[in-house]
Motif scaffolding. Structure first.
Motif, PDB file in Angstrom:
ATOM      1  N   ARG A 138      49.483  35.550  30.761  1.00 52.21           N
ATOM      2  CA  ARG A 138      48.390  34.906  31.485  1.00 52.21           C
ATOM      3  C   ARG A 138      48.624  34.973  32.992  1.00 52.21           C
ATOM      4  NH1 ARG A 138      49.312  29.900  30.509  1.00 52.21           N
ATOM      5  NH2 ARG A 138      48.347  29.820  28.450  1.00 52.21           N
ATOM      6  N   ALA A 139      49.852  34.676  33.415  1.00 47.98           N
ATOM      7  CA  ALA A 139      50.166  34.698  34.846  1.00 47.98           C
ATOM      8  C   ALA A 139      49.971  36.089  35.424  1.00 47.98           C
ATOM      9  CB  ALA A 139      51.607  34.231  35.066  1.00 47.98           C
ATOM     10  N   GLU A 140      50.376  37.106  34.680  1.00 49.53           N
ATOM     11  CA  GLU A 140      50.188  38.486  35.143  1.00 49.53           C
ATOM     12  C   GLU A 140      48.701  38.833  35.180  1.00 49.53           C
ATOM     13  OE1 GLU A 140      50.961  42.298  36.492  1.00 49.53           O
ATOM     14  OE2 GLU A 140      52.347  40.594  36.326  1.00 49.53           O
ATOM     15  N   GLY A 141      47.984  38.441  34.134  1.00 49.77           N
ATOM     16  CA  GLY A 141      46.570  38.792  34.048  1.00 49.77           C
ATOM     17  C   GLY A 141      45.701  38.080  35.055  1.00 49.77           C
ATOM     18  N   GLU A 142      46.077  36.839  35.411  1.00 44.49           N
ATOM     19  CA  GLU A 142      45.238  36.061  36.313  1.00 44.49           C
ATOM     20  C   GLU A 142      45.148  36.667  37.711  1.00 44.49           C
ATOM     21  OE1 GLU A 142      46.673  32.062  36.089  1.00 44.49           O
ATOM     22  OE2 GLU A 142      45.388  31.574  34.358  1.00 44.49           O
TER      23      GLU A 142
END
Length: 512
Positions: free
Chosen positions: A318-322
């Motif tokens: 999620r952190a990478e995708g955000e």
């Protein structure tokens, strides 16, 4: 992202089915039972969704693989040696955080959950056979498909197996895999080159005969819808359970067809299915099943602890995708839905293609997008790139193709009258649907003028349709093919340029 609340569909079991006491969801499993846990159509939903309540007064978190894993672990604890966990396909394709590493993270999560088998779905082929083979190597469980063979050899590809047999002590269970027989027409042609997808019953029947010599109970994990599963049960005696998929249609009360029990857990990790199979201790065969209340909703539960390793994996993804998905693209004043009919969303997508084509110098007049390619809906308000990506997750490329009026008319006739429904821009079509019979179109106008069969029209669509997707072989008759950008980026740019957008249903497809 915000989703419309989906109602749970209850399918009634046969009134003549044997009566069995309801299954408890905690405590030890009765020693004459095995527990079949099942999922399907995960579509990359590693993370939980934020869901609006029916009256829009509150929101809650639903689904997600960490919470799913916690629920599976709670069920498995009842009888670890007598529990199976299987998936009926379409595991990876659908969200940015899954698609960004082509399903690797979902496979990691499934390994941590100790899946016993996966029947490959049509979308599991989306990134091509090399990626599918790599995911099979990554997985600690077999990928199954009894009806996929190489055209040259007539044999299954090396990365697929036909079935798996598991010994659960009180019974040996065979799991036969089946992918969607129509995959050749609903997967991009370049992704399934050299493969044949055989009919369900013809493929499963000889395998059932084979596994009955090795196993006591036969389960088919099938990436087909419930109606097709009913037909398979009718056509092939000897199947005890079919785990259906593909149509995203959850079944709360397992269906019975003859001696076969049919279950389906829906999609997007909203539910996990749990079927208790009663075993005859003398013959080791399936004696009965607890068919009511077979679905458990995946939502925050104080009695269920999300899996910490999977939660960590999801947080990292999620952190990478955000970095990409949190970007606000624009606003819509209208809800955008993914119904299989003319919608405001479909009109927006195809309008975006027309504008994009003209910006590219293609002189675009008409645009098409397959209705089945729109995978999510959302309310009026801000639209993030992540939301838009979940609606358009397939990374298809927008293309130009020049078509004669007669070929264009044939494409429209098939879409309106037969199969393979299309969103459209630049055209207005009047038709009278007659149960799938060709030639039901009454009139077609382009830019207000009647379609000219002899004229050449400049058309924007996607490479999936150009290559025959959804059975639309007519696009391949065109000329002057030019490849552009990825569909989601084209639509994102259009929304940004016109925000707030207010698309409407305009009668582009008018049925009388």
């Amino acid at each position: 992202m915000f989703r419309f609340v989906l109602a749970l569909v209850l399918a009634a079991a046969c009134a003549c089915s044997p009566s069995v006491a309801p299954a408890p969801t905690s405590g030890a499993l009765s020693d004459d039972r095995i527990q079949l846990l099942h999922t399907d159509d995960i579509h990359g939903h590693l993370d939980a969704d934020i869901v609006q309540s029916a009256n829009a007064s509150s929101t809650f978190r639903a689904g997600g693989m960490a919470q799913l894993a916690g629920q599976v672990a709670a069920f498995r604890a009842r009888a670890p040696q007598r529990t199976l966990l299987i998936d009926a396909g379409d595991a990876w394709q659908g969200t940015f955080i899954s698609n960004a590493n082509k399903g690797e993270a979902v496979t990691q999560a499934m390994n941590l959950m100790h899946y016993d088998a996966l029947a490959v779905g049509n979308h599991d082929f989306d990134w091509g056979q090399d990626v599918l083979a790599q995911r099979a190597r990554d997985a600690a469980f077999p990928f199954l498909a009894a009806n996929v063979v190489e055209s040259k050899t007539g044999k299954a590809p090396a990365y697929l197996r036909t079935f798996e047999v598991k010994d659960l002590g009180i019974a040996r269970v065979a799991i036969i895999g089946l992918t969607n027989p129509g995959s050749a027409t609903i997967v991009k042609a370049t992704s399934v080159t050299g493969l044949q997808f055989l009919a369900a019953a013809d493929s499963v029947r000889p395998v059932v005969d084979e596994v009955q010599k090795q196993a006591d109970i036969v389960v088919v994990a099938a990436h087909i819808g419930t109606a097709e599963a009913v037909q398979l049960a009718h056509d092939v005696p000897g199947i005890d359970v079919i785990v259906a998929a593909h149509d995203h249609f959850p079944i709360q009360t397992a269906r019975i067809e003859g001696r076969t029990t049919i279950v389906d857990a829906g999609a997007y990790t909203q539910y996990v299915g749990r079927l208790e199979i009663v075993v005859d201790r003398t013959t080791h065969k399936m004696k009965d099943a607890v068919r009511g209340g077979v679905l458990t909703a995946i939502a925050a539960n104080p009695n269920v602890t999300p899996d910490p390793e999977i939660a960590k994996l999801v947080d990292e993804r999620r952190a990478e995708g955000e970095k990409y998905t949190s970007r606000v693209v624009g606003r819509t004043t209208e809800p955008l839905t993914n119904l299989r009919e003319e919608t405001a969303f479909g009109n927006l997508i195809t309008d975006a293609f027309v504008e994009y084509g003209r910006q590219q110098g293609w002189k675009t007049e008409v645009a098409f997008y397959n209705m089945a390619g729109v995978r999510a809906s959302f309310n009026a308000g801000q639209i993030s790139y992540g939301q838009l990506y979940e609606a358009l997750p397939f990374s298809n490329t927008v293309v130009n193709v020049d078509l004669t009026g007669s070929d264009l008319a044939a494409i429209i006739d098939r879409a309106a009258c037969v199969n393979g429904r299309l969103h459209m821009a630049g055209v207005v079509v009047a038709f009278r649907f007659d149960g799938g019979t060709p030639n039901c179109v009454k009139s077609i106008t382009v830019a207000g003028a009647p379609l000219d069969a002899a004229r050449t029209y400049h058309v924007a669509t996607i490479d999936y349709l150009l290559l025959g997707g959804d059975g639309h072989t007519g696009f391949a008759k065109g000329t002057n093919v030019i490849y552009g950008d990825v569909e989601v980026d084209v639509v994102a740019a259009y929304i940004a340029a016109h925000s707030p957008v207010s698309p409407k249903v305009e009668g582009r497809l008018a049925s009388s």
